[in-house]
Motif scaffolding. Structure first.
Motif, PDB file in Angstrom:
ATOM      1  N   VAL A 147      12.932   0.727  -9.315  1.00 33.72           N
ATOM      2  CA  VAL A 147      12.490   0.225 -10.363  1.00 33.72           C
ATOM      3  C   VAL A 147      11.405  -0.703 -10.111  1.00 33.72           C
ATOM      4  N   ASP A 148      11.205  -1.163  -9.007  1.00 38.02           N
ATOM      5  CA  ASP A 148      10.313  -1.857  -8.502  1.00 38.02           C
ATOM      6  C   ASP A 148       9.991  -2.033  -6.986  1.00 38.02           C
ATOM      7  N   ARG A 149       8.764  -2.580  -6.555  1.00 37.47           N
ATOM      8  CA  ARG A 149       8.419  -2.595  -5.341  1.00 37.47           C
ATOM      9  C   ARG A 149       7.235  -3.629  -5.088  1.00 37.47           C
ATOM     10  N   ARG A 150       7.642  -4.532  -4.208  1.00 39.91           N
ATOM     11  CA  ARG A 150       6.571  -5.788  -3.762  1.00 39.91           C
ATOM     12  C   ARG A 150       6.125  -5.606  -2.202  1.00 39.91           C
ATOM     13  N   GLU A 151       4.929  -5.747  -2.190  1.00 35.36           N
ATOM     14  CA  GLU A 151       4.383  -5.677  -0.723  1.00 35.36           C
ATOM     15  C   GLU A 151       3.487  -7.070  -0.306  1.00 35.36           C
ATOM     16  N   ALA A 152       3.785  -7.043   0.836  1.00 38.08           N
ATOM     17  CA  ALA A 152       3.177  -8.476   1.643  1.00 38.08           C
ATOM     18  C   ALA A 152       2.513  -8.064   2.816  1.00 38.08           C
ATOM     19  N   SER A 153       1.501  -8.643   3.300  1.00 43.47           N
ATOM     20  CA  SER A 153       0.876  -8.508   4.828  1.00 43.47           C
ATOM     21  C   SER A 153       0.218  -9.738   5.147  1.00 43.47           C
ATOM     22  N   GLY A 154       0.286  -9.814   6.491  1.00 41.41           N
ATOM     23  CA  GLY A 154      -0.385 -11.022   6.782  1.00 41.41           C
ATOM     24  C   GLY A 154      -0.783 -10.870   8.309  1.00 41.41           C
ATOM     25  N   GLN A 155      -1.477 -11.845   9.213  1.00 39.79           N
ATOM     26  CA  GLN A 155      -1.717 -11.881  10.730  1.00 39.79           C
ATOM     27  C   GLN A 155      -1.111 -13.172  11.013  1.00 39.79           C
ATOM     28  N   ASP A 156      -0.845 -12.918  12.519  1.00 43.24           N
ATOM     29  CA  ASP A 156      -0.520 -13.905  13.368  1.00 43.24           C
ATOM     30  C   ASP A 156       0.544 -14.870  13.063  1.00 43.24           C
ATOM     31  N   GLY A 157       1.787 -14.568  12.627  1.00 39.87           N
ATOM     32  CA  GLY A 157       2.779 -15.235  12.116  1.00 39.87           C
ATOM     33  C   GLY A 157       4.167 -14.432  11.878  1.00 39.87           C
ATOM     34  N   ALA A 158       5.031 -15.245  11.396  1.00 43.61           N
ATOM     35  CA  ALA A 158       6.181 -14.381  10.837  1.00 43.61           C
ATOM     36  C   ALA A 158       6.097 -13.944   9.620  1.00 43.61           C
ATOM     37  N   PRO A 159       6.630 -12.635   9.259  1.00 48.92           N
ATOM     38  CA  PRO A 159       6.428 -12.046   8.047  1.00 48.92           C
ATOM     39  C   PRO A 159       6.912 -12.862   6.976  1.00 48.92           C
ATOM     40  N   ARG A 160       6.373 -12.679   5.787  1.00 47.36           N
ATOM     41  CA  ARG A 160       6.870 -13.358   4.502  1.00 47.36           C
ATOM     42  C   ARG A 160       7.171 -12.115   3.605  1.00 47.36           C
ATOM     43  N   TRP A 161       8.451 -12.232   3.373  1.00 43.99           N
ATOM     44  CA  TRP A 161       9.005 -11.222   2.565  1.00 43.99           C
ATOM     45  C   TRP A 161       8.820 -11.426   1.162  1.00 43.99           C
ATOM     46  N   PRO A 162       8.532 -10.375   0.116  1.00 47.64           N
ATOM     47  CA  PRO A 162       8.281 -10.872  -1.272  1.00 47.64           C
ATOM     48  C   PRO A 162       9.785 -11.089  -1.976  1.00 47.64           C
ATOM     49  N   ALA A 163       9.910 -11.768  -2.963  1.00 44.69           N
ATOM     50  CA  ALA A 163      11.107 -11.813  -3.501  1.00 44.69           C
ATOM     51  C   ALA A 163      11.370 -10.951  -4.784  1.00 44.69           C
ATOM     52  N   LEU A 164      12.470 -10.646  -4.984  1.00 46.52           N
ATOM     53  CA  LEU A 164      12.655  -9.816  -6.191  1.00 46.52           C
ATOM     54  C   LEU A 164      14.030 -10.231  -7.062  1.00 46.52           C
ATOM     55  N   GLN A 165      14.049 -10.165  -8.044  1.00 43.52           N
ATOM     56  CA  GLN A 165      15.440 -10.203  -9.041  1.00 43.52           C
ATOM     57  C   GLN A 165      16.316  -9.339  -9.057  1.00 43.52           C
ATOM     58  N   VAL A 166      17.324  -9.355  -8.258  1.00 45.49           N
ATOM     59  CA  VAL A 166      18.163  -8.181  -7.998  1.00 45.49           C
ATOM     60  C   VAL A 166      19.371  -8.391  -9.058  1.00 45.49           C
ATOM     61  N   GLY A 167      19.802  -7.454  -9.870  1.00 50.69           N
ATOM     62  CA  GLY A 167      20.795  -7.520 -10.827  1.00 50.69           C
ATOM     63  C   GLY A 167      22.086  -6.853 -10.164  1.00 50.69           C
ATOM     64  N   PRO A 168      23.176  -7.041 -10.739  1.00 55.48           N
ATOM     65  CA  PRO A 168      24.531  -6.659 -10.221  1.00 55.48           C
ATOM     66  C   PRO A 168      24.511  -5.218  -9.825  1.00 55.48           C
ATOM     67  N   GLN A 169      23.807  -4.230 -10.615  1.00 57.71           N
ATOM     68  CA  GLN A 169      23.878  -2.885 -10.059  1.00 57.71           C
ATOM     69  C   GLN A 169      22.661  -2.396  -9.404  1.00 57.71           C
ATOM     70  N   ASP A 170      21.973  -3.321  -8.775  1.00 56.18           N
ATOM     71  CA  ASP A 170      20.686  -3.196  -8.014  1.00 56.18           C
ATOM     72  C   ASP A 170      20.995  -3.399  -6.381  1.00 56.18           C
ATOM     73  N   ARG A 171      19.964  -2.564  -5.557  1.00 57.32           N
ATOM     74  CA  ARG A 171      20.120  -3.203  -4.157  1.00 57.32           C
ATOM     75  C   ARG A 171      18.687  -3.119  -3.771  1.00 57.32           C
ATOM     76  N   GLN A 172      18.298  -3.571  -2.698  1.00 53.54           N
ATOM     77  CA  GLN A 172      17.095  -3.660  -2.058  1.00 53.54           C
ATOM     78  C   GLN A 172      17.021  -2.885  -0.768  1.00 53.54           C
ATOM     79  N   GLN A 173      15.861  -2.424  -0.518  1.00 48.78           N
ATOM     80  CA  GLN A 173      15.508  -1.461   0.597  1.00 48.78           C
ATOM     81  C   GLN A 173      14.209  -2.193   1.301  1.00 48.78           C
TER      82      GLN A 173
END
Length: 379
Positions: free
Chosen positions: A299-325
């Motif tokens: 139902v949704d997909r968020r991307e992020a990218s960067g250099q020289d540092g720890a990855p910063r994961w994008p945030a998503l609002q997850v409902g009770p019947q949702d899961r994240q991959q």
């Protein structure tokens, strides 16, 4: 069946004067008068060729009474004193008059039972210089390839430095959604759905089976009568008689040939016919139904990218019947010196592996002579 016997007279060659084709009845060479001896080729009689089919000698049989008597006198013996050949029934040497000893040698007998010997193969041609050069080049190529393979797999350690890192991550939101599908009635088992808790523990379920209709599911083979199938074959059958002959060396320059008529067999063609079942393809029908179930859908997909540092994961609002991959790709660029400055790209598989690399950090690379990086360890 009646047997027919003939005497075949062989010929020998004198090694003293090189006279050829001397009849076996002559114990001395008609040209130089030297006696036939055991040594050399003088005891090697030529009995001529035979017919390839029957084995019958192509020479005429001996009819002269004296020659027949000589053939039946027994195997020749060779004088122990002068080496001359003598009739088997003579007690003394005709050349030097010495008595026959109990251990006097006799001539070798040829095995004439088999087919005539095949002609000698033509002499092999000497290989040309080009052939030797090609063979040498081939061996050198194989040997050189083995040497190169061993050399190229040898490893060496080189110091290097991390020149930069980069990352690309994505978070995919999936929802356990009710969907409509089709299936075969005999494969559907009614089961209630169970919704996931914190993205796990779900059961898709099979509910509200409806709208079943007959549809073709496949085909099957069914008997559709018989048919006569014939195949052409061959078999051996008696077809008269044919002459077969065999020869035996008598040990005195003569051979005994025995011929007889035997049953002849020929190839006969015939039809082998059998009744076989004929089959046809028949459609198979079954009930195809519509039913409700659940599956994970994006139902949704968020991307992020960067250099020289720890990855910063994008945030998503997850409902009770949702899961994240999660999806992640990491790159570490390394520079090292091996006969010049070289660049190497490392691809860590997990975030924890990636975080062990920092820009400007030292690294030790294990590299083969062929240029393949086997291992990279941060310092």
């Amino acid at each position: 069946m009646a047997k027919r016997t003939r005497i075949i007279e062989g010929t020998w060659n004198c090694t003293s004067c090189d006279a050829k084709g001397i009849l076996a009845r002559h114990k001395r060479c008609p040209t130089c008068n030297n006696p036939r001896e055991l040594s050399g080729d003088e005891s090697d009689f030529d009995f001529g060729d035979v017919d390839a089919e029957s084995g019958k000698s192509l020479r005429e049989g001996v009819t002269d009474e004296k020659a027949v008597e000589l053939a039946n006198a027994g195997e020749d013996w060779f004088c122990a004193f002068c080496g001359a050949a003598n009739r088997g029934d003579h007690p003394r040497c005709k050349h030097c008059n010495a008595e026959r000893e109990s251990d006097s040698k006799v001539g070798p007998r040829k095995d004439l039972s088999g087919p005539a010997p095949a002609p000698a193969p033509p002499p092999k041609k000497k290989p040309r210089l080009g052939g030797w050069l090609f063979l040498g080049a081939l061996l050198l190529c194989c040997f050189g390839s083995c040497l190169y393979s061993g050399w190229s797999n040898q490893t060496h350690d080189y110091p290097g430095e991390v020149t930069g890192t980069s990352w690309k991550v994505a978070v995919v939101q999936e929802r356990f959604t009710r969907v409509e599908k089709e299936g075969w009635a005999d494969e559907l088992r009614q089961a209630s759905a169970r919704m996931p808790v914190n993205g796990a523990g779900e059961i898709a379920g099979v509910e509200n089976v409806r709208g079943c209709v007959e549809r073709q599911r496949g085909t099957r083979k069914v008997a559709d009568g018989t048919e006569r199938v014939c195949r052409s074959k061959t078999r051996k059958v008696a077809c008269g008689t044919e002459e077969k002959c065999r020869r035996r060396d008598k040990g005195n320059g003569f051979a005994e040939e025995v011929c007889e008529d035997v049953t002849k067999y020929c190839n006969e063609s015939y039809e082998d016919c059998q009744n076989q079942t004929r089959y046809r393809n028949e459609p198979v029908y079954a009930r195809r139904c519509t039913y409700d179930t659940h599956e994970w859908r994006k139902v949704d997909r968020r991307e992020a990218s960067g250099q020289d540092g720890a990855p910063r994961w994008p945030a998503l609002q997850v409902g009770p019947q949702d899961r994240q991959q999660r999806e992640e790709t990491y790159v570490v660029n390394v520079r090292y010196e091996d006969d010049g400055v070289k660049e190497q790209v490392l691809e860590p598989k997990t975030e924890s592996e990636f975080l062990s690399w920092k820009k400007g950090q030292g690294v030790v690379l294990t590299v083969t002579n062929g240029g393949e990086v086997k291992k990279a360890v941060p310092r």
